[in-house]
Design a protein around this motif. Sequence first.
Motif, PDB file in Angstrom:
ATOM      1  N   UNK A 120      53.316  70.756 -23.640  1.00 41.07           N
ATOM      2  CA  UNK A 120      52.723  69.440 -22.950  1.00 41.07           C
ATOM      3  C   UNK A 120      51.482  69.327 -23.512  1.00 41.07           C
ATOM      4  N   UNK A 121      51.292  67.945 -24.115  1.00 39.58           N
ATOM      5  CA  UNK A 121      50.069  67.578 -24.690  1.00 39.58           C
ATOM      6  C   UNK A 121      49.141  66.570 -23.636  1.00 39.58           C
ATOM      7  N   UNK A 122      48.165  66.879 -23.029  1.00 35.21           N
ATOM      8  CA  UNK A 122      47.375  66.400 -22.348  1.00 35.21           C
ATOM      9  C   UNK A 122      46.202  65.413 -23.160  1.00 35.21           C
ATOM     10  N   UNK A 123      46.533  64.174 -23.148  1.00 37.78           N
ATOM     11  CA  UNK A 123      45.648  63.330 -24.032  1.00 37.78           C
ATOM     12  C   UNK A 123      44.540  62.613 -23.039  1.00 37.78           C
ATOM     13  N   UNK A 137      46.625  50.937 -31.787  1.00 36.91           N
ATOM     14  CA  UNK A 137      47.220  51.024 -33.184  1.00 36.91           C
ATOM     15  C   UNK A 137      48.364  52.157 -33.545  1.00 36.91           C
ATOM     16  N   UNK A 138      48.497  53.071 -32.270  1.00 40.19           N
ATOM     17  CA  UNK A 138      49.162  54.071 -32.254  1.00 40.19           C
ATOM     18  C   UNK A 138      50.755  53.715 -31.729  1.00 40.19           C
ATOM     19  N   UNK A 139      50.852  52.557 -31.336  1.00 38.24           N
ATOM     20  CA  UNK A 139      52.137  52.192 -30.380  1.00 38.24           C
ATOM     21  C   UNK A 139      53.271  52.435 -31.411  1.00 38.24           C
ATOM     22  N   UNK A 163      47.863  61.497 -33.961  1.00 36.17           N
ATOM     23  CA  UNK A 163      48.946  60.902 -33.252  1.00 36.17           C
ATOM     24  C   UNK A 163      50.013  60.350 -34.675  1.00 36.17           C
ATOM     25  N   UNK A 164      49.699  59.935 -35.670  1.00 30.47           N
ATOM     26  CA  UNK A 164      50.436  59.324 -36.739  1.00 30.47           C
ATOM     27  C   UNK A 164      50.933  60.596 -37.553  1.00 30.47           C
TER      28      UNK A 164
END
Length: 196
Positions: A89-92, A141-143, A113-114
């Motif tokens: 799990x990554x918690x941002x 910008x990361x959608x 993220x990209x």
Amino acid sequence: MKIIDCRNMACPAPVVTTKRALEEAGGEAVQVLVDSGAPRENVTRFAVNRGFTVAESESDGGFALTITASGAAGNEPARTVTGRDGKTVMLVGSNCLGDGSDELGRLLMKNFIITLLDLAELPDRMLFINSGVLLTTEGSEVLEALEQLGNRGVEVLSCGVCLDFFHCKEKLVAGSVTNMFTIAESLVGAESVIRL
């Protein structure tokens, strides 16, 4: 049928109260009275994700959710998380990566993220909280990268309370809304947690 009133409760109380009621019901139906919006969505998602069927009707300005065990027998108990589930799990917790310049932090988060798209191993779930939810909403910008990650099996979830705080719940584009109970359950049950 047991009836519980979760109206006017703040997150995550409606989900926690529903969980306890389902455990105590021993497979019998439970009706949960909730407010519209996040409480209705969160309780419904919680029950469905645990294999229950939810029927809803309007009730006194809110909703009555009748939760029953799936299948004709109607005696399926509530599932609970026991031990580690092997997931990453990554918690941002921010729309910036690292401390210092916010401008640099936003650029680093975008690049991170990209870059995930080029990795062979991905997290199973990404939880976005606090200003991190701004990454999943209109204008981010990361959608496109988050959508591609979702298509590759990464579950993208944004905190509903955080979306409300930033007035952007209606602008959510990537993934879906979650609640603090699911966030806590995910973090405690994960084999590994990566915090950004």
